[in-house]
Design a protein around this motif. Structure first.
Motif, PDB file in Angstrom:
ATOM      1  N   LEU A   6       0.815  -1.156   0.260  1.00  0.00           N
ATOM      2  CA  LEU A   6      -0.029   0.011  -0.070  1.00  0.00           C
ATOM      3  C   LEU A   6       0.777   1.196  -0.024  1.00  0.00           C
ATOM      4  O   LEU A   6       0.404   2.285  -0.601  1.00  0.00           O
ATOM      5  N   LEU A   7       1.959   1.232   0.776  1.00  0.00           N
ATOM      6  CA  LEU A   7       2.819   2.267   0.793  1.00  0.00           C
ATOM      7  C   LEU A   7       3.496   2.586  -0.420  1.00  0.00           C
ATOM      8  O   LEU A   7       3.960   3.723  -1.049  1.00  0.00           O
ATOM      9  N   ASP A   8       3.837   1.607  -1.129  1.00  0.00           N
ATOM     10  CA  ASP A   8       4.570   1.403  -2.501  1.00  0.00           C
ATOM     11  C   ASP A   8       3.492   2.388  -3.607  1.00  0.00           C
ATOM     12  O   ASP A   8       3.989   3.294  -4.337  1.00  0.00           O
ATOM     13  N   ILE A   9       2.116   1.906  -3.523  1.00  0.00           N
ATOM     14  CA  ILE A   9       1.257   2.626  -4.381  1.00  0.00           C
ATOM     15  C   ILE A   9       1.141   4.110  -3.969  1.00  0.00           C
ATOM     16  O   ILE A   9       0.736   4.894  -4.838  1.00  0.00           O
ATOM     17  N   LEU A  10       1.020   4.199  -2.569  1.00  0.00           N
ATOM     18  CA  LEU A  10       0.919   5.775  -1.954  1.00  0.00           C
ATOM     19  C   LEU A  10       2.095   6.414  -2.670  1.00  0.00           C
ATOM     20  O   LEU A  10       1.876   7.896  -2.907  1.00  0.00           O
ATOM     21  N   GLU A  11       3.141   6.142  -2.681  1.00  0.00           N
ATOM     22  CA  GLU A  11       4.372   6.779  -3.003  1.00  0.00           C
ATOM     23  C   GLU A  11       4.640   7.004  -4.607  1.00  0.00           C
ATOM     24  O   GLU A  11       4.902   8.028  -5.059  1.00  0.00           O
ATOM     25  N   LYS A  12       4.458   5.743  -5.201  1.00  0.00           N
ATOM     26  CA  LYS A  12       4.833   5.759  -6.811  1.00  0.00           C
ATOM     27  C   LYS A  12       3.809   5.797  -7.515  1.00  0.00           C
ATOM     28  O   LYS A  12       3.738   5.718  -8.664  1.00  0.00           O
ATOM     29  N   GLY A  13       2.378   5.445  -6.886  1.00  0.00           N
ATOM     30  CA  GLY A  13       1.335   5.470  -7.665  1.00  0.00           C
ATOM     31  C   GLY A  13       1.268   3.967  -8.548  1.00  0.00           C
ATOM     32  O   GLY A  13       2.048   3.325  -8.302  1.00  0.00           O
ATOM     33  N   SER A  14       0.243   3.771  -9.122  1.00  0.00           N
ATOM     34  CA  SER A  14       0.056   2.471  -9.968  1.00  0.00           C
ATOM     35  C   SER A  14      -1.077   2.567 -11.131  1.00  0.00           C
ATOM     36  O   SER A  14      -1.943   3.745 -11.114  1.00  0.00           O
ATOM     37  N   ALA A  15      -0.858   2.088 -12.154  1.00  0.00           N
ATOM     38  CA  ALA A  15      -1.739   2.140 -13.434  1.00  0.00           C
ATOM     39  C   ALA A  15      -3.283   1.949 -12.870  1.00  0.00           C
ATOM     40  O   ALA A  15      -4.196   2.885 -13.325  1.00  0.00           O
ATOM     41  N   GLU A  16      -3.536   1.075 -11.853  1.00  0.00           N
ATOM     42  CA  GLU A  16      -4.827   0.897 -11.713  1.00  0.00           C
ATOM     43  C   GLU A  16      -5.460   1.938 -10.730  1.00  0.00           C
ATOM     44  O   GLU A  16      -6.749   2.088 -10.844  1.00  0.00           O
ATOM     45  N   CYS A  17      -4.672   2.916 -10.105  1.00  0.00           N
ATOM     46  CA  CYS A  17      -5.238   3.869  -9.475  1.00  0.00           C
ATOM     47  C   CYS A  17      -5.391   5.163  -9.790  1.00  0.00           C
ATOM     48  O   CYS A  17      -5.695   6.353  -9.223  1.00  0.00           O
ATOM     49  N   GLU A  18      -5.086   5.438 -11.226  1.00  0.00           N
ATOM     50  CA  GLU A  18      -5.216   6.565 -11.870  1.00  0.00           C
ATOM     51  C   GLU A  18      -6.657   7.231 -11.924  1.00  0.00           C
ATOM     52  O   GLU A  18      -6.436   8.443 -11.731  1.00  0.00           O
ATOM     53  N   GLU A  19      -7.634   6.064 -12.000  1.00  0.00           N
ATOM     54  CA  GLU A  19      -8.844   7.144 -12.109  1.00  0.00           C
ATOM     55  C   GLU A  19      -9.185   7.250 -10.585  1.00  0.00           C
ATOM     56  O   GLU A  19     -10.588   8.025 -10.685  1.00  0.00           O
ATOM     57  N   VAL A  20      -8.730   7.033  -9.338  1.00  0.00           N
ATOM     58  CA  VAL A  20      -9.232   7.222  -8.217  1.00  0.00           C
ATOM     59  C   VAL A  20      -8.190   7.944  -7.125  1.00  0.00           C
ATOM     60  O   VAL A  20      -7.110   7.659  -7.513  1.00  0.00           O
ATOM     61  N   GLU A  21      -8.945   8.449  -6.052  1.00  0.00           N
ATOM     62  CA  GLU A  21      -7.825   9.242  -5.371  1.00  0.00           C
ATOM     63  C   GLU A  21      -7.441   7.878  -4.437  1.00  0.00           C
ATOM     64  O   GLU A  21      -8.199   7.269  -3.742  1.00  0.00           O
ATOM     65  N   PHE A  22      -6.105   7.741  -3.924  1.00  0.00           N
ATOM     66  CA  PHE A  22      -5.637   6.995  -3.020  1.00  0.00           C
ATOM     67  C   PHE A  22      -4.740   7.761  -1.970  1.00  0.00           C
ATOM     68  O   PHE A  22      -3.730   8.220  -2.143  1.00  0.00           O
ATOM     69  N   THR A  23      -5.009   7.694  -0.477  1.00  0.00           N
ATOM     70  CA  THR A  23      -4.256   8.578   0.146  1.00  0.00           C
ATOM     71  C   THR A  23      -4.106   7.655   1.611  1.00  0.00           C
ATOM     72  O   THR A  23      -4.354   6.303   1.649  1.00  0.00           O
ATOM     73  N   ARG A  24      -3.234   8.314   2.464  1.00  0.00           N
ATOM     74  CA  ARG A  24      -2.993   7.812   3.612  1.00  0.00           C
ATOM     75  C   ARG A  24      -4.401   7.257   4.191  1.00  0.00           C
ATOM     76  O   ARG A  24      -4.220   6.154   5.078  1.00  0.00           O
ATOM     77  N   VAL A  25      -5.424   7.974   4.397  1.00  0.00           N
ATOM     78  CA  VAL A  25      -6.638   7.675   4.999  1.00  0.00           C
ATOM     79  C   VAL A  25      -7.157   6.521   4.349  1.00  0.00           C
ATOM     80  O   VAL A  25      -7.780   5.767   5.212  1.00  0.00           O
ATOM     81  N   HIS A  26      -7.079   6.419   3.144  1.00  0.00           N
ATOM     82  CA  HIS A  26      -7.467   5.012   2.714  1.00  0.00           C
ATOM     83  C   HIS A  26      -6.924   3.767   3.081  1.00  0.00           C
ATOM     84  O   HIS A  26      -7.358   2.647   3.383  1.00  0.00           O
ATOM     85  N   ILE A  27      -5.575   3.894   3.497  1.00  0.00           N
ATOM     86  CA  ILE A  27      -4.786   2.771   4.072  1.00  0.00           C
ATOM     87  C   ILE A  27      -5.353   2.726   5.461  1.00  0.00           C
ATOM     88  O   ILE A  27      -5.449   1.324   5.532  1.00  0.00           O
ATOM     89  N   LYS A  28      -5.503   3.339   6.076  1.00  0.00           N
ATOM     90  CA  LYS A  28      -6.043   3.326   7.474  1.00  0.00           C
ATOM     91  C   LYS A  28      -7.540   2.797   7.334  1.00  0.00           C
ATOM     92  O   LYS A  28      -7.846   1.749   8.124  1.00  0.00           O
ATOM     93  N   ALA A  29      -8.117   2.896   6.459  1.00  0.00           N
ATOM     94  CA  ALA A  29      -9.748   2.242   6.245  1.00  0.00           C
ATOM     95  C   ALA A  29      -9.413   1.018   5.938  1.00  0.00           C
ATOM     96  O   ALA A  29     -10.192   0.096   6.323  1.00  0.00           O
ATOM     97  N   LEU A  30      -8.463   0.654   4.977  1.00  0.00           N
ATOM     98  CA  LEU A  30      -8.408  -0.886   4.501  1.00  0.00           C
ATOM     99  C   LEU A  30      -7.951  -1.587   5.919  1.00  0.00           C
ATOM    100  O   LEU A  30      -8.375  -2.741   5.820  1.00  0.00           O
ATOM    101  N   ILE A  31      -6.998  -1.027   6.665  1.00  0.00           N
ATOM    102  CA  ILE A  31      -6.648  -1.807   7.647  1.00  0.00           C
ATOM    103  C   ILE A  31      -7.852  -2.009   8.737  1.00  0.00           C
ATOM    104  O   ILE A  31      -7.888  -3.009   9.316  1.00  0.00           O
ATOM    105  N   MET A  32      -8.335  -1.025   9.026  1.00  0.00           N
ATOM    106  CA  MET A  32      -9.783  -1.125   9.884  1.00  0.00           C
ATOM    107  C   MET A  32     -10.577  -2.375   9.198  1.00  0.00           C
ATOM    108  O   MET A  32     -11.007  -3.162   9.936  1.00  0.00           O
ATOM    109  N   ASP A  33     -10.993  -2.115   7.982  1.00  0.00           N
ATOM    110  CA  ASP A  33     -11.763  -3.264   7.038  1.00  0.00           C
ATOM    111  C   ASP A  33     -11.265  -4.603   7.578  1.00  0.00           C
ATOM    112  O   ASP A  33     -12.011  -5.518   7.962  1.00  0.00           O
ATOM    113  N   PHE A  34     -10.060  -4.846   7.402  1.00  0.00           N
ATOM    114  CA  PHE A  34      -9.645  -6.257   7.193  1.00  0.00           C
ATOM    115  C   PHE A  34      -9.486  -6.736   8.915  1.00  0.00           C
ATOM    116  O   PHE A  34      -9.841  -7.954   9.153  1.00  0.00           O
TER     117      PHE A  34
END
Length: 530
Positions: A282-310
Motif C-alpha cells: 500500500l505504501l508503494d502505491i501511495l508513494e509511486k502510484g500505479s496504473a490501476e489507481c489513476e482514476e481514483v484518489e488513494f491517500t493515507r486515509v484510505h490505507i487506514k480504512a483498509l486496515i480497519m476493514d480487514f
C-alpha cells in the motif's frame, strides 16, 4: 370576506386529503410485501429483540419469506428463502449493490470502507488490489508460515495448560490468534516494532469494540429528526474508539515509513526475495502510484480504512466460527471421534495436521460447512437498493434496506432435513433420489441455501483465507487435545448429560453467549510441534 373564503377552501381541501389518503396509501401499499402493524415514529422497532436475525425469523413464520418493515423512518425488506435471496442478490444484484452508511460505520471506516462503502470506481479498485495482493490464493499461500507460527503458539499454550490441568478461555485465545494472523499479514509486526505484542492486544480490544458498535442499533440512524442527536451516547464511544485506532495505526504507518527510508540505501542485495506484507504494498502505491489507481484518489486515509476493514472483518468472524465448531464437537462426541479418526489416517501421530492436509479431510470440511450453516458468523447479508425493482410480485422502492437472513435460510426445513440437528454427514452423502445433493454445496456464494460469506460482487473477500485456516486449526485442536468443559459452560439435558450452552450474543456477528472455557487434555506429544 376573501380571507374567510380562502380559509374555508383550505379546510375543505385538507378534509378531502385526509379522506382520500387512506385509499391512495392502501393502493400503493399493495405493491409492497406484507407487513406487521407499525407504531408512529418508531415503526416496527417494537417487534425486534436483541438478536435481530432471530426476530426476523419469527416474523417470517407469520408474514412469509419476504416482508416489509419500517425501522423508524427507514424502509426495509427481509428475505428468508434461497429463491428470493437469489432473485435479490443475483438477478437484481445491481439494484441492491449498495450498503447503508450508518454514523458509526462512516466514522470508524474513514468513509472509505471496502465492506460498507458505495459501489463505484474506488470500491472496484480497492477490491481488486486487496484480492490480488492480500487475499488471492497465491498471497494466502505466501503467508502460510505466519499462520503456522500462530497455530503452534496456541497449541503450545494449550499444552502447558494441559500439563498443569488449568482451564483456558478459548473465547479469548481464538481472537488473539486470528488478530495476530491479520496483523502480521497486513502490518508485518516483526519489522522494526519494539512493541508488537502490546499493539496486537490494543488492536484486538479496539476491533472488539468496533464490531460491538457496528452491531448495535443507533436510533439516530433510523429516526430522521434524531439525526443530529446523540440520545444513546454512541457519539462519544465512536469518537473514543476512532481516536484509539487512529493513534495506533498512525504509529505503525509512521514507523514503517521511517524503516523504508533507512532501507532505501541498502536496496538490491537480495533481489527482492522477501515476501512483502500488505502495508508495504500500500505504501508503494501511495508513494509511486500505479496504473490501476489513476482514476481514483488513494491517500493515507484510505490505507487506514483498509486496515480497519480487514481487522474487523477477519478477526471476529474466523474466531467465532472456530468456537462454534469446537462447541458442536464437544456436544457431539461421536462426530468428534469420527473427525479424529480421519485426521489420524491422514496425518498419523508423528506430525501435526497442516493446511495442505485440508483437501484430504472431507469430514473435517463437512464439519466446517455444517458449522457455517447453523452458525454463520455474520447472520444477515445487508444491502441497500439504488433503484426501484421487482422482487416476486412486489415493487421495492429505491433506498430500501434489504436484509437477507442467512441464519434463517440455513435452518429452513424446506431445504434442510432435520435443520436444527448438527449432522456433517449431510454434506457427504448424495440425495437418495439421485444427484449430488448437499455434498455438492459449497460456501462460495453459488448455492443460495448456504451463504455464510455472501455472494456476488460484494462477497466476503476474505473467503480464501478463512477456508484455508478453519480446517487446519480445527484439525490440529482435535488431533492434539481432548476437552473437559468447565461446569459454568454447561447445562443439564434430560439424560443428565452435561452439554455446552449454545445461545447467541447480540451484535453484527453471532458469537456464543457464554465463553468457551475448557481444560485441554493432551493426546499428542508437544515435542512434535514444529
Amino acid at each position: 370576506m376573501a380571507v374567510v373564503e380562502l380559509l374555508s377552501l383550505f379546510s375543505i381541501l385538507f378534509i378531502v386529503f385526509l379522506l382520500l389518503r387512506p385509499l391512495s396509501a392502501s393502493k400503493s401499499q399493495t405493491l409492497l410485501p406484507p407487513s406487521p402493524f407499525a407504531l408512529p415514529i418508531i415503526g416496527h422497532f417494537h417487534l425486534l429483540g436483541p438478536l435481530i436475525h432471530q426476530s426476523f425469523y419469527k416474523l417470517s413464520l407469520q408474514f412469509g419469506p419476504l416482508f416489509y418493515l419500517r425501522l423508524g423512518s427507514v424502509p426495509c425488506i427481509v428475505i428468508s428463502s434461497p429463491d428470493l435471496a437469489k432473485e435479490s442478490l443475483k438477478t437484481h444484484e445491481l439494484s441492491f449493490i449498495s450498503r447503508s452508511q450508518f454514523i458509526a460505520i462512516e466514522r470508524l471506516t474513514y468513509s472509505s470502507s471496502l465492506a460498507f462503502g458505495p459501489y463505484g470506481p474506488y470500491h472496484k479498485f480497492i477490491k481488486k488490489l486487496s484480492l490480488n495482493e492480500f487475499l488471492s490464493s497465491r498471497s494466502v499461500s505466501n503467508f502460510a508460515s505466519i499462520r503456522t507460527q500462530e497455530y503452534v503458539r496456541l497449541l503450545r499454550l494449550l499444552a502447558k495448560k494441559a500439563e498443569s490441568g488449568e482451564a483456558v478461555n478459548l473465547t479469548e485465545e481464538l481472537p488473539k490468534l486470528s488478530n495476530n494472523v491479520i496483523a502480521k499479514m497486513m502490518l508485518g509486526n516483526s519489522k522494526g516494532s519494539s512493541n508488537a505484542d502490546g499493539r496486537d492486544e490494543e488492536a484486538r480490544l479496539v476491533v472488539r469494540e468496533v464490531t460491538r458498535i457496528f452491531g448495535e442499533f443507533n436510533l439516530s440512524d433510523f429516526v430522521w429528526f434524531c439525526k443530529k442527536l446523540d440520545l444513546q451516547g454512541f457519539g462519544k464511544r465512536i469518537e473514543d474508539t476512532h481516536r484509539r485506532f487512529d493513534t495506533l495505526v498512525e504509529k505503525v504507518i509512521s514507523e514503517r515509513e521511517e524503516l523504508r527510508k533507512k532501507n532505501t540505501k541498502n536496496e538490491g542485495g537480495n533481489g527482492g526475495e522477501e515476501v512483502k506484507d500488505f502495508l508495504d504494498i500500500l505504501l508503494d502505491i501511495l508513494e509511486k502510484g500505479s496504473a490501476e489507481c489513476e482514476e481514483v484518489e488513494f491517500t493515507r486515509v484510505h490505507i487506514k480504512a483498509l486496515i480497519m476493514d480487514f481487522f474487523t472483518a477477519g478477526t471476529d468472524t474466523t474466531a467465532i466460527s472456530m468456537e462454534w465448531a469446537l462447541a458442536e464437537l464437544i456436544n457431539h462426541p461421536k462426530v468428534l471421534e469420527k473427525a479424529r479418526e480421519e485426521i489420524d489416517r491422514v496425518a498419523g501421530n508423528r506430525r501435526l495436521v497442516v493446511e495442505s492436509d485440508g483437501p484430504n479431510l472431507p469430514y473435517v470440511q463437512a464439519i466446517i460447512k455444517e458449522t457455517l450453516r447453523l452458525h454463520p458468523s455474520v447472520p444477515m447479508i445487508p444491502r441497500k437498493s439504488v433503484q426501484k425493482c421487482n422482487i416476486g410480485n412486489y415493487v421495492i422502492p429505491e433506498n430500501t434496506m434489504l436484509f437477507v437472513n442467512a441464519w434463517a435460510i440455513g435452518r429452513d426445513p424446506k431445504y434442510w432435513e432435520n435443520p436444527l440437528h448438527f449432522y456433517p454427514e449431510r454434506f457427504l452423502a448424495p440425495l437418495s433420489g439421485g444427484g449430488d445433493g448437499a455434498s455438492a454445496l459449497d460456501v462460495r456464494g453459488q448455492h443460495f441455501q448456504l451463504l455464510p460469506f455472501g455472494t456476488g460482487r460484494r462477497i466476503c473477500p476474505g473467503l480464501n483465507l478463512a477456508l484455508q485456516m478453519l480446517p487446519a486449526l480445527l484439525g490440529a485442536m482435535v488431533q492434539c487435545f481432548d476437552w473437559k468443559v468447565v461446569v459454568a459452560n454447561q447445562k443439564h439435558t434430560n439424560g443428565d448429560e452435561r452439554v455446552l450452552e449454545m445461545d447467541e450474543r447480540p451484535g453484527m456477528t453471532t458469537p456464543r453467549a457464554h465463553d468457551l472455557i475448557c481444560i485441554p487434555v493432551a493426546r499428542f506429544d508437544p515435542e512434535l510441534y514444529p
